[in-house]
Design a protein around this motif. Structure first.
Motif, short mmCIF file in Angstrom:
data_model
loop_
_atom_site.label_atom_id
_atom_site.label_comp_id
_atom_site.label_asym_id
_atom_site.label_seq_id
_atom_site.Cartn_x
_atom_site.Cartn_y
_atom_site.Cartn_z
N LYS A 1 0.83 -1.20 0.00
CA LYS A 1 0.00 0.00 0.00
C LYS A 1 0.87 1.24 0.00
N ARG A 2 0.49 2.20 -0.85
CA ARG A 2 1.32 3.38 -1.08
C ARG A 2 0.67 4.64 -0.56
N GLY A 3 1.52 5.57 -0.13
CA GLY A 3 1.06 6.89 0.28
C GLY A 3 1.95 7.98 -0.25
N ASP A 4 2.87 7.61 -1.16
CA ASP A 4 3.88 8.57 -1.64
C ASP A 4 3.68 8.97 -3.09
N ILE A 5 2.58 8.52 -3.71
CA ILE A 5 2.38 8.82 -5.13
C ILE A 5 1.64 10.15 -5.28
N ARG A 6 2.28 11.09 -5.96
CA ARG A 6 1.67 12.41 -6.16
C ARG A 6 0.73 12.41 -7.34
N ALA A 7 1.04 11.62 -8.37
CA ALA A 7 0.20 11.59 -9.56
C ALA A 7 0.34 10.24 -10.23
N PHE A 8 -0.79 9.71 -10.72
CA PHE A 8 -0.77 8.49 -11.52
C PHE A 8 -1.39 8.79 -12.87
N LEU A 9 -0.70 8.38 -13.94
CA LEU A 9 -1.14 8.63 -15.31
C LEU A 9 -1.14 7.32 -16.09
N GLU A 10 -2.17 7.12 -16.89
CA GLU A 10 -2.30 5.87 -17.66
C GLU A 10 -2.76 6.17 -19.07
N LEU A 11 -2.06 5.58 -20.05
CA LEU A 11 -2.48 5.64 -21.45
C LEU A 11 -3.20 4.34 -21.78
N HIS A 12 -4.26 4.45 -22.59
CA HIS A 12 -5.02 3.27 -22.99
C HIS A 12 -5.67 3.53 -24.32
N ILE A 13 -5.86 2.48 -25.11
CA ILE A 13 -6.68 2.63 -26.31
C ILE A 13 -8.11 2.93 -25.87
N GLU A 14 -8.84 3.65 -26.70
CA GLU A 14 -10.18 4.09 -26.30
C GLU A 14 -11.15 2.93 -26.09
N GLN A 15 -11.06 1.89 -26.91
CA GLN A 15 -12.04 0.79 -26.90
C GLN A 15 -13.43 1.31 -27.29
N GLY A 16 -13.46 2.32 -28.10
CA GLY A 16 -14.68 2.92 -28.60
C GLY A 16 -14.36 3.65 -29.89
N ILE A 17 -15.36 4.29 -30.49
CA ILE A 17 -15.19 4.87 -31.83
C ILE A 17 -15.21 6.40 -31.85
N VAL A 18 -15.29 7.04 -30.69
CA VAL A 18 -15.43 8.50 -30.68
C VAL A 18 -14.22 9.17 -31.31
N LEU A 19 -13.03 8.83 -30.88
CA LEU A 19 -11.84 9.52 -31.37
C LEU A 19 -11.64 9.29 -32.86
N GLU A 20 -11.75 8.04 -33.29
CA GLU A 20 -11.55 7.76 -34.70
C GLU A 20 -12.62 8.43 -35.56
N VAL B 1 -6.28 6.89 -26.72
CA VAL B 1 -5.88 7.07 -28.11
C VAL B 1 -6.80 6.26 -29.00
N PRO B 2 -6.96 6.65 -30.26
CA PRO B 2 -7.92 5.95 -31.13
C PRO B 2 -7.53 4.50 -31.37
N CYS B 3 -8.54 3.65 -31.51
CA CYS B 3 -8.31 2.27 -31.96
C CYS B 3 -9.29 1.99 -33.10
N ARG B 4 -8.85 1.18 -34.01
CA ARG B 4 -9.59 0.96 -35.25
C ARG B 4 -10.99 0.39 -35.00
N ALA B 5 -12.00 1.14 -35.45
CA ALA B 5 -13.40 0.73 -35.36
C ALA B 5 -13.84 0.48 -33.92
N GLY B 6 -13.08 0.98 -32.95
CA GLY B 6 -13.41 0.78 -31.55
C GLY B 6 -13.24 -0.64 -31.08
N LYS B 7 -12.61 -1.48 -31.88
CA LYS B 7 -12.51 -2.91 -31.58
C LYS B 7 -11.48 -3.17 -30.49
#
Length: 444
Positions: free
Chosen positions: A206-225, A406-412
């Motif tokens: 268990k952590r108490g020293d993290i000031r910020a957590f950031l995560e990149l992921h494919i959208e898994q949807g079609i909005v961006l594309e 980030v965009p993923c093709r056809a939201g697939k």
């Protein structure tokens, strides 16, 4: 070609007319990281797969450990000190010049669903690694300590639990969860030991020293594309509740047992599946709140064409931005499944909530840093909610957290066809890089 972006975003978004570079052009000139190196990491992990079921690297398996070995070496080659914490997370760490400021953590997961995609989770871990390399290449030593985290078992595991590592890091992994068993009988606590964790010392994770957590992921949807957008800045992540329902009837001969004398567990289960769908549709139609529900697991025992099913087990996955909807849905399914069991003359043997994660809102200050990073790079961005669960949802319990899609093709996604372009991933990673620099330079 899917995933390509228009040369002039001004037309799409009503901005003042001006020539903007495509992502392809920016990757060669403006992005502060190496897109080819990032892409090579993603593809190398994708190659570590069950060849009969691409792309499969299930948590706790030999292939998963092979992927972990690849990452540990890549971390070391990038100058990161690698370790596995007691909740089974692989963590690469580089000390900052002012370690008292705390940790900026970047990460996701390297496990996959069965026959899943090459990018879900993997791109997020590779992004963290590439950001550390890019900082090193630029001769920059951050004030904050930087950690790259590969969380254990973000996808639902064979033990019936998802986000095992981020639960452990946030103090949300309890003894009841550790006693969950996979079909072969092994407990989760024993599997955790196999991959380097220590269920008897989870308090150390268990952590108490993290000031910020950031995560990149494919959208898994079609909005961006569909809107020709480079990145989405995530506003919120749905809460997820998983419910197990078991119906116990009597197995009988399918040819000799009269219909009026059957105790068919599958009939009760099938009617419950229909009730889940109807209840979800009604709640989703009520207003602005997001709600969906699915029965993704249905086990029939014995499973034979000439036997009346004696036992059925189903798992309901319900997701909402408003916990009140989840509560109402659970009450409806509880009531309806009991009625379906009675109508089919079978016992509803159990109705259990296996896991429950509340919805979370991403940190506004981190979202502002991500939006500014996108704008500084000339990228088109928008705000997006997430209908999928992520480790960031648990991390938000202990630290400000935010995500980039980030965009993923056809939201697939969660399928072999899952695809995200090299340059789309690089653009999203560059946005997080910019945010890391801004967070690191901001006053305490």
């Amino acid at each position: 070609m899917p995933g390509k972006l228009p040369r002039n975003y001004a037309i799409v978004f009503g901005r003042p007319a001006r020539a903007l570079q495509t992502v392809d052009q920016m990757t060669k000139t403006n992005l502060p990281l190496n897109a080819d190196r990032l892409w090579a990491d993603v593809m190398a992990l994708a190659d570590i797969t069950d060849p009969a079921r691409p792309y499969t690297r299930r948590s706790f398996t030999a292939l998963f450990l092979e992927g972990r070995a690849f990452l540990a070496k890549a971390f070391a080659d990038a100058g990161l000190a690698a370790r596995i914490d007691t909740s089974g997370n692989l963590i690469g760490r580089i000390e900052g010049t002012e370690p008292a400021l705390g940790v900026i953590a970047i990460g996701s997961h390297s496990d996959t669903v069965p026959a899943g995609g090459r990018f879900d989770g993997i791109a997020g871990v590779a992004t963290g690694l590439e950001i550390v390399r890019a900082l090193r290449d630029a001769g920059l030593r951050p004030r904050h300590t930087i950690e790259v985290i590969d969380f254990l078992a973000e996808e639902p595991s064979e033990y019936g639990l998802s986000c095992v590592g981020s639960r452990g890091m946030t103090g949300s992994l309890d003894d009841k969860m550790l006693d969950l068993r996979e079909p072969g009988g092994e407990k989760l606590r024993d599997a955790l030991r196999r991959v380097g964790g220590d269920p008897d010392r989870l308090d150390l994770a268990k952590r108490g020293d993290i000031r910020a957590f950031l995560e990149l992921h494919i959208e898994q949807g079609i909005v961006l594309e569909s809107r020709f957008l480079d990145v989405g800045v995530v506003t919120s992540i749905v809460g997820i509740r998983r419910i197990e329902i078991i119906f116990q009837g009597e197995a009988d001969h399918a040819g000799t047992t009269p219909m009026a004398l059957r105790h068919d567990a599958l009939v009760a289960a099938a009617n419950t599946v229909a009730s889940v769908r109807l209840a979800a549709e009604q709640l989703a139609a009520e207003g602005a709140d997001y709600f969906v529900a699915t029965v993704g697991i249905l086990n029939v025992d014995p499973s034979a064409s000439n036997i009346v099913p004696g036992r059925c087990r189903l798992i309901v996955d319900a997701r909402a931005t408003n916990p009140e909807l989840t509560k109402r849905f659970t009450e409806i399914v509880d009531r309806e499944s009991m009625a379906h069991g009675a109508a089919a003359r079978v016992a509803r043997a159990s109705f259990a909530i296996l896991s429950n994660g509340p919805p979370m809102s991403c940190d506004e200050s981190l979202r502002s840093a991500l939006r500014q990073g996108a704008r500084d790079l000339g990228l088109a961005e928008t705000d997006l909610p997430s209908g999928a669960g992520h480790d960031a949802a648990f991390m938000s319990r202990i630290a400000p957290s935010a995500m980039v899609f980030v965009p993923c093709r056809a939201g697939k996604s969660h399928a072999p066809e899952e695809w995200a372009d090299r340059d789309a991933i690089a653009a999203g990673a560059a946005v997080i890089y910019q945010a890391v620099r801004a967070i690191d330079q901001s006053p305490r």
